[in-house]
Design an enzyme around this catalytic site. Structure first.
Site, PDB file in Angstrom:
ATOM      1  N   GLU A  78       0.865  -1.185   0.000  1.00  0.00           N
ATOM      2  CA  GLU A  78       0.000   0.000   0.000  1.00  0.00           C
ATOM      3  C   GLU A  78       0.895   1.225   0.000  1.00  0.00           C
ATOM      4  O   GLU A  78       1.818   1.312   0.795  1.00  0.00           O
ATOM      5  CB  GLU A  78      -0.953   0.012   1.202  1.00  0.00           C
TER       6      GLU A  78
ATOM      7  N   ASP B 273      -6.262   8.568   1.767  1.00  0.00           N
ATOM      8  CA  ASP B 273      -5.918   8.235   3.144  1.00  0.00           C
ATOM      9  C   ASP B 273      -5.194   9.449   3.713  1.00  0.00           C
ATOM     10  O   ASP B 273      -4.168   9.863   3.178  1.00  0.00           O
ATOM     11  CB  ASP B 273      -5.013   6.995   3.183  1.00  0.00           C
TER      12      ASP B 273
ATOM     13  N   ARG C  58      -2.098 -10.510  10.117  1.00  0.00           N
ATOM     14  CA  ARG C  58      -1.495  -9.813   8.985  1.00  0.00           C
ATOM     15  C   ARG C  58      -0.375  -8.974   9.552  1.00  0.00           C
ATOM     16  O   ARG C  58      -0.613  -8.103  10.392  1.00  0.00           O
ATOM     17  CB  ARG C  58      -2.530  -8.908   8.306  1.00  0.00           C
TER      18      ARG C  58
ATOM     19  N   HIS D  64       1.741  -6.007   9.409  1.00  0.00           N
ATOM     20  CA  HIS D  64       1.645  -4.716   8.738  1.00  0.00           C
ATOM     21  C   HIS D  64       3.006  -4.038   8.881  1.00  0.00           C
ATOM     22  O   HIS D  64       3.364  -3.595   9.968  1.00  0.00           O
ATOM     23  CB  HIS D  64       0.529  -3.922   9.437  1.00  0.00           C
TER      24      HIS D  64
END
Lengths: 503, 69
Positions: free
Chosen positions: A10, A95, A240, A242
């Site tokens: 991302e 974002d 997950r 991150h």
């Protein structure tokens, strides 16, 4: 036991209107996302489904109370900002004050490069589309991580891991790896310190913005290991990981090795293969020191007193990974894992003997070579605005203006993908994860998809009173193999929902 | 014994000479490579000059971001 696992990237892109530094960042970010969405010619735009999102869950096992959380941590409150789900399974949205591209889930580092690169293409296209709106000033987008004035924005990686792996094992074995991997996947930066006050070149864009070892925050007091535990999958089985410490890379080999070597280290952690404790004394300070020394001589002190360079520390991991793969797979090793290992070994040995030979492979070396060239030819000091401009424009997404993009187009970078492959990934999902189901649904039934997220697609179909939510909690399901025939024979979303509920 | 020593000495001398020759070759290779590299960088800088934004100082100053993650 290999580089294969569910992963994704991302990236928050830098955004600016040249000549207008005061432009409202949220507004222009929305313009970028909306322009791309409009170009997709969809009558209906699916909402993001927040039902399963829980950004305040901490991997250490407690929930942060909502009223003590910083407003920037509340990512699940739909602020009405632009948000689209693409037919390649990715999410394109605003974002904070940046347009962000979250790639679809892929199964290996090579595909991670392909769909990450598709994101660059999408941003460039979005910027072109936005500029076509009469009366709009051009909006520039940059795949970098800092404005060199104190602000940083992220480029994150996500890796699906087994829930059974103790988080303490991850922290212990991953921290030294993250402190040192910048020598391979740093993007290079002109300016030292968060606001770039000190003059010089450093290996990483992000290093100076990391202040603690472990934590939940991503926008302040950034930690080397981020504890956000929001698996977008069955939380009993998976976590997950991150990862917020990476730089936004443009060079394909940098992205490839960043994802591939991290995946290998995670596999070793999960299988408890790591035999030596490489814990670093003062990891945050060391992270900064390693970044500040492009000669790669800075020594890292381990907790056991041993001293070695960051390249040598990476070699320790590489050597263990080689043994691990040999031990678990032997001659059955797959091509991608084999390639990652070979390249990793080759890159590290050249970083030790002659780093500048890596200018066709690694971002920071490529950037450093250009900058040293300018310094020599034009007699520039590190505080020169021209060198800062080279740093910034290296990451410009426009093919005609971006230095990486231009140099890559002229064959000055080694590549592992082709333009055709990337162009296809702009519109098409990976075929071996649930992103396939999401992407195909968005493509074929756009007008009937009310909302979607990583772990669901929600249909609004005639003849049904309520919305029909199809959960996609298992990232390895919903692949081409699982659902291609079903989608091919379901002419409408109604047919699909009927087949799913009756089947 | 003595002959052996002398032989050994001669052998060592020959080795040394070979090493020197190899080093000289490596030296000129390196020089050639560096020259080629530097020409290559120069042509790359020329390419970059063509596209670099005008007025670097204003451009860089105007790139102001809000923080992110």
């Amino acid at each position: 036991m290999s580089v294969w696992r569910i992963m994704g990237t991302e990236t928050e892109y830098g955004i600016s209107v040249p000549g207008n530094p005061g432009a409202n960042a949220m507004l222009i970010s929305s313009q970028i996302v909306n322009s791309y969405a409009a170009a997709m010619h969809r009558a209906r735009r699916a909402r993001w489904d927040f039902e399963e999102e829980n950004p305040l869950r901490d991997a250490r096992g407690f929930d942060l109370a909502r009223d003590v959380a910083d407003a920037s941590q509340l990512t699940d409150e739909d602020a009405g900002l632009a948000n689209v789900i693409l037919t390649n399974g990715a999410r394109l949205y605003v974002d904070h004050a940046h347009p962000e591209y979250s790639s679809p889930e892929v199964t290996n580092p090579r595909d991670a490069v392909v769909w990450d690169k598709a994101g660059e293409w999408i941003m460039a296209e979005a910027s072109r589309r936005a500029a076509e709106i009469p009366g709009t000033a051009p909006i520039n987008l940059y795949k970098n991580n800092t404005d060199n004035k104190g602000a940083s924005y992220g480029s994150h990686e996500n890796y699906l891991m087994q829930r059974t792996t103790p988080f303490a094992d991850i922290v212990r074995n991953l921290t030294p790896f993250f402190v040192s991997r910048q020598v391979v996947c740093g993007a290079g930066r002109v300016g030292v310190g968060q606001d770039g006050r000190a003059h010089g070149f450093q290996i990483s864009q992000r290093a100076d913005f990391f202040e603690v070892e472990v934590g939940l925050e991503t926008t302040l007091k950034r930690p080397i290991i981020n504890t956000r535990d929001e698996p977008h999958a069955d939380p009993e089985r998976y976590r997950r990981l991150h990862v917020i410490i990476g730089d936004a890379n443009l060079a394909e080999i940098s992205v490839y090795l960043k994802m591939g070597t991290t995946a290998l280290v995670l596999a070793m952690i999960e299988e408890r293969f790591m035999s030596t404790d490489l814990s670093v004394d003062q990891p945050v300070r060391t992270l900064h020191q390693v970044s500040h020394d492009p000669t790669l001589r800075q020594l890292v002190t381990l907790r056991n007193g041993r001293k070695l360079t960051a390249v040598q520390l990476q070699m320790e991991y590489c050597e263990q990974a080689r043994k691990f793969v040999e031990d678990r797979l032997g001659s059955d090793v797959d091509d991608v894992t084999k390639d990652v290992l070979e390249r990793w070994e080759s890159v590290l040995s050249r970083l030790e003997s002659d780093p500048m030979t890596l200018s066709r492979e690694l971002d920071w070396v490529a950037k450093y070579e250009i900058l040293l060239g300018y310094r020599k030819r034009d007699g520039l000091d590190w505080d020169s605005s021209r060198l800062q401009l080279v740093d910034l424009q290296y990451s410009d997404v426009r093919p005609e203006k971006g230095l990486y993009q231009r140099l890559a187009a002229r064959g000055r970078f080694e590549r592992i993908t082709s333009d055709e492959e990337i162009r296809r990934a702009v519109d098409h999902p990976p075929e071996d994860t649930r992103a396939y189901f999401r992407g195909r649904c968005l493509d074929k039934y756009a007008d009937s998809v009310a909302a979607a997220s990583w772990d669901s697609v929600i249909f609004d179909v005639p003849g049904r009173e309520s919305l029909q939510r199809v959960p996609t909690l298992e990232p390895t399901r919903g692949t081409k193999q699982h659902v291609q025939a079903l989608i091919d024979r379901s002419r409408t979303a109604e047919d699909l929902v009927r087949a799913l509920t009756e089947g | 014994m003595a002959a052996d020593e002398r032989g050994g000495q001669q052998h060592a001398n020959r080795d040394k000479q070979e090493v020197e020759e190899t080093e000289t070759e490596a030296g000129s290779d390196l020089k050639e490579r560096q020259e080629k590299l530097s020409e290559d960088v120069d042509s790359m800088l020329d390419e970059i000059d063509e596209v670099l934004e005008a007025n670097s100082e204003d451009f860089v100053r105007g790139f102001v971001q809000k923080g992110g993650q």
